[in-house]
Design a protein around this motif. Structure first.
Motif, PDB file in Angstrom:
ATOM      1  N   LEU A  10      13.217 -11.048  15.733  1.00 30.93           N
ATOM      2  CA  LEU A  10      13.541 -11.717  14.471  1.00 30.93           C
ATOM      3  C   LEU A  10      15.046 -11.816  14.231  1.00 30.93           C
ATOM      4  N   SER A  11      15.832 -11.097  15.022  1.00 27.61           N
ATOM      5  CA  SER A  11      17.289 -11.080  14.824  1.00 27.61           C
ATOM      6  C   SER A  11      17.853 -12.496  14.840  1.00 27.61           C
ATOM      7  N   GLY A  12      18.677 -12.761  13.835  1.00 20.72           N
ATOM      8  CA  GLY A  12      19.324 -14.068  13.718  1.00 20.72           C
ATOM      9  C   GLY A  12      18.548 -15.077  12.890  1.00 20.72           C
ATOM     10  N   LEU A  13      17.304 -14.776  12.542  1.00 18.71           N
ATOM     11  CA  LEU A  13      16.501 -15.712  11.753  1.00 18.71           C
ATOM     12  C   LEU A  13      16.813 -15.581  10.264  1.00 18.71           C
ATOM     13  N   THR A  14      16.391 -16.579   9.513  1.00 19.81           N
ATOM     14  CA  THR A  14      16.467 -16.541   8.056  1.00 19.81           C
ATOM     15  C   THR A  14      15.054 -16.433   7.512  1.00 19.81           C
ATOM     16  N   CYS A  15      14.866 -15.496   6.602  1.00 20.49           N
ATOM     17  CA  CYS A  15      13.579 -15.288   5.951  1.00 20.49           C
ATOM     18  C   CYS A  15      13.707 -15.732   4.494  1.00 20.49           C
ATOM     19  N   TYR A  16      12.777 -16.550   4.042  1.00 20.34           N
ATOM     20  CA  TYR A  16      12.711 -16.921   2.631  1.00 20.34           C
ATOM     21  C   TYR A  16      11.674 -16.007   1.990  1.00 20.34           C
ATOM     22  N   TYR A  17      12.041 -15.386   0.878  1.00 24.05           N
ATOM     23  CA  TYR A  17      11.144 -14.394   0.284  1.00 24.05           C
ATOM     24  C   TYR A  17      10.869 -14.721  -1.181  1.00 24.05           C
ATOM     25  N   PHE A  18       9.689 -14.273  -1.624  1.00 22.63           N
ATOM     26  CA  PHE A  18       9.227 -14.434  -2.999  1.00 22.63           C
ATOM     27  C   PHE A  18       8.583 -13.112  -3.395  1.00 22.63           C
ATOM     28  N   ASP A  19       9.158 -12.433  -4.360  1.00 19.95           N
ATOM     29  CA  ASP A  19       8.645 -11.130  -4.786  1.00 19.95           C
ATOM     30  C   ASP A  19       7.963 -11.264  -6.140  1.00 19.95           C
ATOM     31  N   PHE A  20       6.730 -10.775  -6.203  1.00 19.49           N
ATOM     32  CA  PHE A  20       5.915 -10.849  -7.413  1.00 19.49           C
ATOM     33  C   PHE A  20       5.565  -9.443  -7.880  1.00 19.49           C
ATOM     34  N   ALA A  21       5.395  -9.275  -9.197  1.00 16.66           N
ATOM     35  CA  ALA A  21       4.981  -7.993  -9.770  1.00 16.66           C
ATOM     36  C   ALA A  21       3.906  -8.252 -10.823  1.00 16.66           C
ATOM     37  N   ASP A  22       3.014  -7.278 -11.003  1.00 17.75           N
ATOM     38  CA  ASP A  22       2.045  -7.394 -12.088  1.00 17.75           C
ATOM     39  C   ASP A  22       2.753  -7.071 -13.408  1.00 17.75           C
ATOM     40  N   GLU A  23       2.044  -7.207 -14.505  1.00 20.49           N
ATOM     41  CA  GLU A  23       2.651  -7.031 -15.826  1.00 20.49           C
ATOM     42  C   GLU A  23       3.230  -5.631 -16.020  1.00 20.49           C
ATOM     43  N   GLU A  24       2.582  -4.620 -15.447  1.00 23.33           N
ATOM     44  CA  GLU A  24       3.048  -3.237 -15.604  1.00 23.33           C
ATOM     45  C   GLU A  24       4.112  -2.853 -14.572  1.00 23.33           C
ATOM     46  N   GLU A  25       4.398  -3.778 -13.646  1.00 20.45           N
ATOM     47  CA  GLU A  25       5.341  -3.552 -12.540  1.00 20.45           C
ATOM     48  C   GLU A  25       4.956  -2.318 -11.726  1.00 20.45           C
ATOM     49  N   GLU A  26       3.652  -2.208 -11.458  1.00 24.03           N
ATOM     50  CA  GLU A  26       3.132  -1.123 -10.633  1.00 24.03           C
ATOM     51  C   GLU A  26       2.615  -1.629  -9.295  1.00 24.03           C
ATOM     52  N   ASN A  27       2.191  -2.878  -9.262  1.00 24.11           N
ATOM     53  CA  ASN A  27       1.665  -3.500  -8.049  1.00 24.11           C
ATOM     54  C   ASN A  27       2.484  -4.739  -7.742  1.00 24.11           C
ATOM     55  N   PHE A  28       2.627  -5.001  -6.448  1.00 23.00           N
ATOM     56  CA  PHE A  28       3.523  -6.073  -6.033  1.00 23.00           C
ATOM     57  C   PHE A  28       2.897  -6.924  -4.937  1.00 23.00           C
ATOM     58  N   LEU A  29       3.309  -8.166  -4.893  1.00 22.41           N
ATOM     59  CA  LEU A  29       3.013  -9.057  -3.785  1.00 22.41           C
ATOM     60  C   LEU A  29       4.349  -9.494  -3.205  1.00 22.41           C
ATOM     61  N   GLU A  64       3.672 -15.134   5.192  1.00 20.92           N
ATOM     62  CA  GLU A  64       3.044 -13.824   5.314  1.00 20.92           C
ATOM     63  C   GLU A  64       3.010 -13.177   3.942  1.00 20.92           C
ATOM     64  N   VAL A  65       1.854 -12.625   3.571  1.00 24.40           N
ATOM     65  CA  VAL A  65       1.682 -12.020   2.255  1.00 24.40           C
ATOM     66  C   VAL A  65       1.322 -10.545   2.422  1.00 24.40           C
ATOM     67  N   SER A  66       1.985  -9.693   1.646  1.00 23.17           N
ATOM     68  CA  SER A  66       1.701  -8.268   1.643  1.00 23.17           C
ATOM     69  C   SER A  66       1.522  -7.790   0.209  1.00 23.17           C
ATOM     70  N   LYS A  67       0.614  -6.838   0.037  1.00 24.78           N
ATOM     71  CA  LYS A  67       0.389  -6.215  -1.272  1.00 24.78           C
ATOM     72  C   LYS A  67       0.924  -4.798  -1.195  1.00 24.78           C
ATOM     73  N   GLY A  68       1.604  -4.379  -2.261  1.00 24.02           N
ATOM     74  CA  GLY A  68       2.172  -3.042  -2.222  1.00 24.02           C
ATOM     75  C   GLY A  68       2.313  -2.403  -3.585  1.00 24.02           C
ATOM     76  N   ASN A  69       2.827  -1.173  -3.538  1.00 25.82           N
ATOM     77  CA  ASN A  69       3.094  -0.432  -4.762  1.00 25.82           C
ATOM     78  C   ASN A  69       4.297   0.478  -4.510  1.00 25.82           C
ATOM     79  N   THR A  70       4.907   0.925  -5.597  1.00 24.88           N
ATOM     80  CA  THR A  70       6.047   1.824  -5.446  1.00 24.88           C
ATOM     81  C   THR A  70       5.569   3.206  -5.037  1.00 24.88           C
ATOM     82  N   ILE A  71       6.420   3.895  -4.295  1.00 30.02           N
ATOM     83  CA  ILE A  71       6.157   5.280  -3.930  1.00 30.02           C
ATOM     84  C   ILE A  71       7.432   6.070  -4.171  1.00 30.02           C
ATOM     85  N   GLU A  72       7.309   7.376  -4.133  1.00 25.09           N
ATOM     86  CA  GLU A  72       8.456   8.265  -4.303  1.00 25.09           C
ATOM     87  C   GLU A  72       8.813   8.876  -2.953  1.00 25.09           C
ATOM     88  N   GLU A  73      10.072   9.201  -2.776  1.00 27.96           N
ATOM     89  CA  GLU A  73      10.542   9.737  -1.506  1.00 27.96           C
ATOM     90  C   GLU A  73       9.801  11.016  -1.120  1.00 27.96           C
TER      91      GLU A  73
END
Length: 169
Positions: A122-141, A151-160
Motif C-alpha cells: 500500500l506504500s505510496g497510495l492515497t486512501c480516502y476515508y469516511f469516519d462515522f460514529a453513533d449518537e453516543e460516540e461509542e460505536n464507529f464505522l 472497505e467497511v469496518s465496525k469498531g469501538n473505542t478501547i483503553e490501553e
C-alpha cells in the motif's frame, strides 16, 4: 577466549537492543493480547493527512482478523475494528444504518499511506476515508476507499490497559 565464551558464544556487538513497544512503534510479528486472545501483528498502515498522522495494525488471531487503530490528538485514542460486509455506493451518505444503529459522518478526507508487513504493497497510495460514529460516540464505522474498492469496518473505542504487548523482534 574463556570456556564459557566458547560454550555460549559471544554476544554480537551489531545486535540492536530490543526496543520497548508502545502503541506507535508496534512491528510485524509482535504479539497483542486482547480479550484473552493472542493476535500477531501482520501488517501496519501509517496514514498522513496533511501532517495529521495515525496508524492501523492488522492483527491476526486464530479465529479472526482485527484492526487496531492508534491516534494521538491531545490524548491517545485506540479503537478495535473488524471488517464487515456493507454494500455501499458513492457518493457516501452522511448517515448510515447498520445492524439497527444509525451512524453519522464525523470526518472525511484523504491520506497518503505507507505500509509494512502484509500492508507493504500500500506504500505510496492515497486512501480516502469516511469516519462515522453513533449518537453516543461509542460505536464507529470506518470506510476506506482504495482505488475503486470500498472497505467497511465496525469498531469501538478501547483503553490501553486492555492490551498486552509482547515484542516479537
Amino acid at each position: 577466549m574463556s570456556f564459557f565464551s566458547k560454550l555460549f558464544g559471544k554476544k554480537k556487538s551489531d545486535e540492536k537492543p530490543l526496543e520497548k513497544r508502545n502503541m506507535f512503534n508496534l512491528q510485524p510479528d509482535d504479539i497483542i493480547t486482547y480479550n484473552f486472545e493472542d493476535y500477531r501483528v501482520v501488517g501496519k498502515i501509517n496514514y498522513n493527512d496533511h501532517g495529521f498522522k495515525w496508524h492501523a495494525y492488522q492483527l491476526s488471531g486464530i479465529n479472526e482478523t482485527l484492526w487496531l487503530s492508534v491516534e494521538m490528538d491531545d490524548e491517545l485514542y485506540l479503537g478495535m475494528y473488524k471488517k464487515i460486509k456493507l454494500p455501499l455506493k458513492e457518493p457516501i451518505a452522511k448517515e448510515i444504518e447498520y445492524d439497527g444503529v444509525v451512524y453519522f459522518l464525523d470526518e472525511k478526507g484523504s491520506a497518503k499511506v505507507t505500509g509494512a508487513g502484509r500492508s507493504e504493497n500500500l506504500s505510496g497510495l492515497t486512501c480516502y476515508y469516511f469516519d462515522f460514529a453513533d449518537e453516543e460516540e461509542e460505536n464507529f464505522l470506518s470506510i476506506e476507499k482504495w482505488g475503486s474498492e470500498l472497505e467497511v469496518s465496525k469498531g469501538n473505542t478501547i483503553e490501553e490497559y486492555e492490551l498486552k504487548v509482547i515484542a516479537g523482534s
